[in-house]
Design a protein around this motif. Structure first.
Motif, PDB file in Angstrom:
ATOM      1  N   GLN A   6      -7.521   2.225 -10.005  1.00 34.15           N
ATOM      2  CA  GLN A   6      -7.743   2.840 -11.313  1.00 34.15           C
ATOM      3  C   GLN A   6      -8.085   4.302 -11.073  1.00 34.15           C
ATOM      4  N   MET A   7      -7.560   5.210 -11.907  1.00 32.19           N
ATOM      5  CA  MET A   7      -7.709   6.634 -11.619  1.00 32.19           C
ATOM      6  C   MET A   7      -7.847   7.459 -12.890  1.00 32.19           C
ATOM      7  N   VAL A   8      -8.467   8.632 -12.696  1.00 26.85           N
ATOM      8  CA  VAL A   8      -8.582   9.644 -13.747  1.00 26.85           C
ATOM      9  C   VAL A   8      -7.624  10.768 -13.391  1.00 26.85           C
ATOM     10  N   VAL A   9      -6.844  11.225 -14.356  1.00 29.39           N
ATOM     11  CA  VAL A   9      -5.949  12.353 -14.119  1.00 29.39           C
ATOM     12  C   VAL A   9      -6.758  13.643 -14.224  1.00 29.39           C
ATOM     13  N   THR A  10      -6.788  14.407 -13.153  1.00 27.13           N
ATOM     14  CA  THR A  10      -7.472  15.695 -13.123  1.00 27.13           C
ATOM     15  C   THR A  10      -6.456  16.805 -13.380  1.00 27.13           C
ATOM     16  N   LYS A  11      -6.899  18.045 -13.337  1.00 27.11           N
ATOM     17  CA  LYS A  11      -5.984  19.156 -13.631  1.00 27.11           C
ATOM     18  C   LYS A  11      -4.889  19.307 -12.584  1.00 27.11           C
ATOM     19  N   ASP A  12      -5.128  18.772 -11.374  1.00 30.02           N
ATOM     20  CA  ASP A  12      -4.125  18.951 -10.327  1.00 30.02           C
ATOM     21  C   ASP A  12      -3.802  17.672  -9.552  1.00 30.02           C
ATOM     22  N   GLY A  13      -4.185  16.511 -10.075  1.00 27.65           N
ATOM     23  CA  GLY A  13      -3.880  15.275  -9.356  1.00 27.65           C
ATOM     24  C   GLY A  13      -4.570  14.077  -9.967  1.00 27.65           C
ATOM     25  N   ALA A  14      -5.042  13.193  -9.100  1.00 26.08           N
ATOM     26  CA  ALA A  14      -5.698  11.965  -9.559  1.00 26.08           C
ATOM     27  C   ALA A  14      -6.948  11.718  -8.739  1.00 26.08           C
TER      28      ALA A  14
ATOM     29  N   ARG B 189       0.829  -1.213   0.000  1.00 22.32           N
ATOM     30  CA  ARG B 189       0.000   0.000   0.000  1.00 22.32           C
ATOM     31  C   ARG B 189       0.861   1.259   0.000  1.00 22.32           C
ATOM     32  N   ASP B 190       1.970   1.231   0.714  1.00 23.39           N
ATOM     33  CA  ASP B 190       2.835   2.398   0.792  1.00 23.39           C
ATOM     34  C   ASP B 190       3.440   2.728  -0.565  1.00 23.39           C
ATOM     35  N   TYR B 191       3.939   1.716  -1.272  1.00 22.39           N
ATOM     36  CA  TYR B 191       4.482   1.962  -2.620  1.00 22.39           C
ATOM     37  C   TYR B 191       3.409   2.548  -3.541  1.00 22.39           C
ATOM     38  N   LEU B 192       2.211   1.994  -3.450  1.00 21.54           N
ATOM     39  CA  LEU B 192       1.129   2.462  -4.310  1.00 21.54           C
ATOM     40  C   LEU B 192       0.758   3.905  -3.983  1.00 21.54           C
ATOM     41  N   ASP B 193       0.638   4.220  -2.712  1.00 21.73           N
ATOM     42  CA  ASP B 193       0.263   5.580  -2.320  1.00 21.73           C
ATOM     43  C   ASP B 193       1.332   6.603  -2.695  1.00 21.73           C
ATOM     44  N   GLN B 194       2.593   6.210  -2.606  1.00 21.70           N
ATOM     45  CA  GLN B 194       3.659   7.108  -3.036  1.00 21.70           C
ATOM     46  C   GLN B 194       3.531   7.420  -4.528  1.00 21.70           C
ATOM     47  N   ALA B 195       3.220   6.399  -5.317  1.00 17.77           N
ATOM     48  CA  ALA B 195       3.070   6.601  -6.766  1.00 17.77           C
ATOM     49  C   ALA B 195       1.865   7.483  -7.080  1.00 17.77           C
ATOM     50  N   ILE B 196       0.734   7.215  -6.429  1.00 22.17           N
ATOM     51  CA  ILE B 196      -0.475   8.006  -6.679  1.00 22.17           C
ATOM     52  C   ILE B 196      -0.245   9.471  -6.334  1.00 22.17           C
ATOM     53  N   ALA B 197       0.495   9.723  -5.259  1.00 19.37           N
ATOM     54  CA  ALA B 197       0.740  11.099  -4.820  1.00 19.37           C
ATOM     55  C   ALA B 197       1.504  11.917  -5.854  1.00 19.37           C
ATOM     56  N   LEU B 198       2.238  11.255  -6.729  1.00 18.64           N
ATOM     57  CA  LEU B 198       3.018  11.967  -7.743  1.00 18.64           C
ATOM     58  C   LEU B 198       2.220  12.274  -9.006  1.00 18.64           C
ATOM     59  N   VAL B 199       1.063  11.649  -9.168  1.00 19.95           N
ATOM     60  CA  VAL B 199       0.322  11.754 -10.430  1.00 19.95           C
ATOM     61  C   VAL B 199      -0.315  13.132 -10.588  1.00 19.95           C
ATOM     62  N   LYS B 200       0.033  13.809 -11.670  1.00 16.55           N
ATOM     63  CA  LYS B 200      -0.618  15.045 -12.083  1.00 16.55           C
ATOM     64  C   LYS B 200      -0.110  15.391 -13.469  1.00 16.55           C
ATOM     65  N   PRO B 201      -0.822  16.239 -14.207  1.00 15.84           N
ATOM     66  CA  PRO B 201      -0.371  16.600 -15.555  1.00 15.84           C
ATOM     67  C   PRO B 201       1.029  17.201 -15.528  1.00 15.84           C
ATOM     68  N   GLY B 202       1.845  16.803 -16.509  1.00 20.59           N
ATOM     69  CA  GLY B 202       3.201  17.315 -16.626  1.00 20.59           C
ATOM     70  C   GLY B 202       4.247  16.427 -16.013  1.00 20.59           C
ATOM     71  N   VAL B 203       3.863  15.583 -15.054  1.00 20.06           N
ATOM     72  CA  VAL B 203       4.788  14.615 -14.465  1.00 20.06           C
ATOM     73  C   VAL B 203       4.993  13.482 -15.468  1.00 20.06           C
TER      74      VAL B 203
END
Length: 443
Positions: A376-384, A282-296
């Motif tokens: 599963q996630m949708v990329v929003t303007k400032d995150g996921a 869960r920790d690895y997954l949450d670290q990855a999700i926290a980085l998701v946003k446009p431009g990354v």
């Protein structure tokens, strides 16, 4: 459901927006036309579908000429059905057939017939001298196209780029598809107990999804007990046992749009080793999700995944898919891809309205259990925005809760009862006292 008093999924808008995206990508490429045999690409271009039995047959094909509308050649009477029920195609739905996966005798000339149909359409539009992009193809059809003077190039990348950014209606359908799996997991959670087999769990999930309106349960991975590590990517007839880990992946389609959705459970109770593995997963997954946003980039997100050598594999190819991200749409593997095998050297930029899944795996220290989680996630303007909502922040324990003379049996315990003695019980203290006396007498 579609209703007259709310706009939910606008299917006319869905059809036109998908075709517009494909046409725009084609216009920017070196190709004069796209020829598709992949049923997901055919659906994207023509908004048609026949039975899921046809997915691996390569019998249907669609041509999208540059600056024009798609033409579909379909399986026998299906072409006439489309003429009646798909007014957006009209007379561009025609009967056609390739090789029947090679079962039709080569002398019958089916590959040459396909090539001739395509050549006629290209000639009429002045595109015969332009390269033709093809997504997937049988060798005899490829050779026939080349013999007809058509230069064939890879068309997969054009379609992947078109499908990579989702329209608002695609996102709604993907959300609905995930919501159906939310409900299937709830039913599965209430059903699991010792004695139920993996294949029965698959049946519970499939039945729930089809009752909810799924058009295709593509697969359900069901892995329990000692089968958890290494991950076999299948299901068996193994029966669940007390203390087992059990993880599942649900892949299904609603109106064409897929899910890829893992959850891990413990049956009756969870060992400390499994609890620790789950927390790390869960920790690895949450670290990855926290980085998701446009431009990354996909490389930046992938960088937080553990390396293959850290969890027992020789290299990234051997560990492929255990720490992974992938686009989800009309198929479960689309752009972008997140993997240490490819992403660090060939990164892709994350964009708003991408939809993808991130999944992690961690083997437990006991050598046989493991945890697997996917969101599963949708990329929003400032995150996921996460659209897989069945709870997964902590390890869930399924099955009956047991009562002991001293209260509830702990849900974190070793699978072998003797390993749970804490040394304070009278029986344990007595046994230790007797053992001490024997040692003293012998000395």
């Amino acid at each position: 459901m579609a209703v007259d008093w709310e706009e939910r999924v606008n299917f006319d808008r869905l059809r036109s927006a998908r075709l517009e995206r494909a046409g725009a990508e084609l216009a920017q490429s070196e190709l004069g036309a796209l020829l598709c045999f992949d049923m997901n690409n055919i659906r994207y271009l023509t908004a048609t579908q026949i039975g899921t039995w046809a997915f691996d047959k390569l019998i249907r094909f669609a041509l999208l000429p540059r600056g024009d509308q798609p033409i579909l050649w379909d399986f026998g009477s299906a072409a006439r059905h489309h003429q009646l029920y798909c007014p957006w195609l009209g007379d561009r739905s025609r009967a056609g057939l390739s090789t029947f996966r090679g079962s039709i005798a080569p002398e019958a000339g089916r590959p040459q017939d396909v090539a001739q149909k395509i050549k006629v359409e290209l000639e009429q539009r002045g595109l015969l001298g332009e390269p033709l992009g093809v997504d997937i193809v049988e060798p005899p059809v490829l050779f026939a196209l080349q013999d007809a003077g058509i230069k064939v190039l890879d068309g997969q990348q054009v379609m992947q780029r078109a499908r990579m950014i989702k329209t608002e209606d695609e996102i709604t359908l993907l959300n609905q598809s995930c919501a159906m799996v939310d409900a299937a997991y709830d039913e599965l959670y209430g059903t699991m107990k010792p004695g139920i087999r993996e294949n029965e769990c698959v049946a519970v999930v499939a039945n729930s999804l089809y009752n909810q309106g799924s058009e295709f349960v593509e697969g359900v991975n069901a892995i329990s007990g000692e089968r958890c590590s290494p991950h076999p990517h299948n299901f068996s007839d193994r029966a669940l046992r007390p203390g087992d880990p059990a993880y599942f992946d649900v892949l299904h389609s609603f109106n064409g749009y897929r899910t890829c959705y893992y959850r891990t459970f413990a049956i009756g109770s969870a060992s400390p080793a499994l609890v620790d593995a789950y927390k790390r997963c869960r920790d690895y997954l949450d670290q990855a999700i926290a980085l998701v946003k446009p431009g990354v980039t996909t490389a930046e997100v992938t960088s937080v995944f553990p390396k293959a050598e850290e969890f027992g594999f020789a290299d990234e190819e051997a560990a492929f898919a255990l720490q992974l991200g992938h686009g989800v749409g009309l198929s479960i593997w689309e752009k972008p891809v997140f993997s240490r095998l490819v992403s660090m050297d060939h990164p892709e930029v994350i964009q708003e309205n991408m939809v993808f899944a991130l999944e992690t795996f961690w083997p437990a220290s006991d050598g046989w259990s493991a945890a697997r989680i996917e969101e599963q996630m949708v990329v929003t303007k400032d995150g996921a925005e996460i659209i897989t909502r069945f709870p997964a922040e902590e390890l869930l324990v399924a099955g009956r809760r047991y009562r002991t003379a001293g209260g509830s049996l702990p849900t974190t315990r070793e699978t072998q009862s003797n390993l749970n003695a804490d040394g304070r019980s009278r029986v344990v203290q007595s046994a230790r006292h007797e053992a001490s006396k024997v040692k003293t007498d012998r000395s």
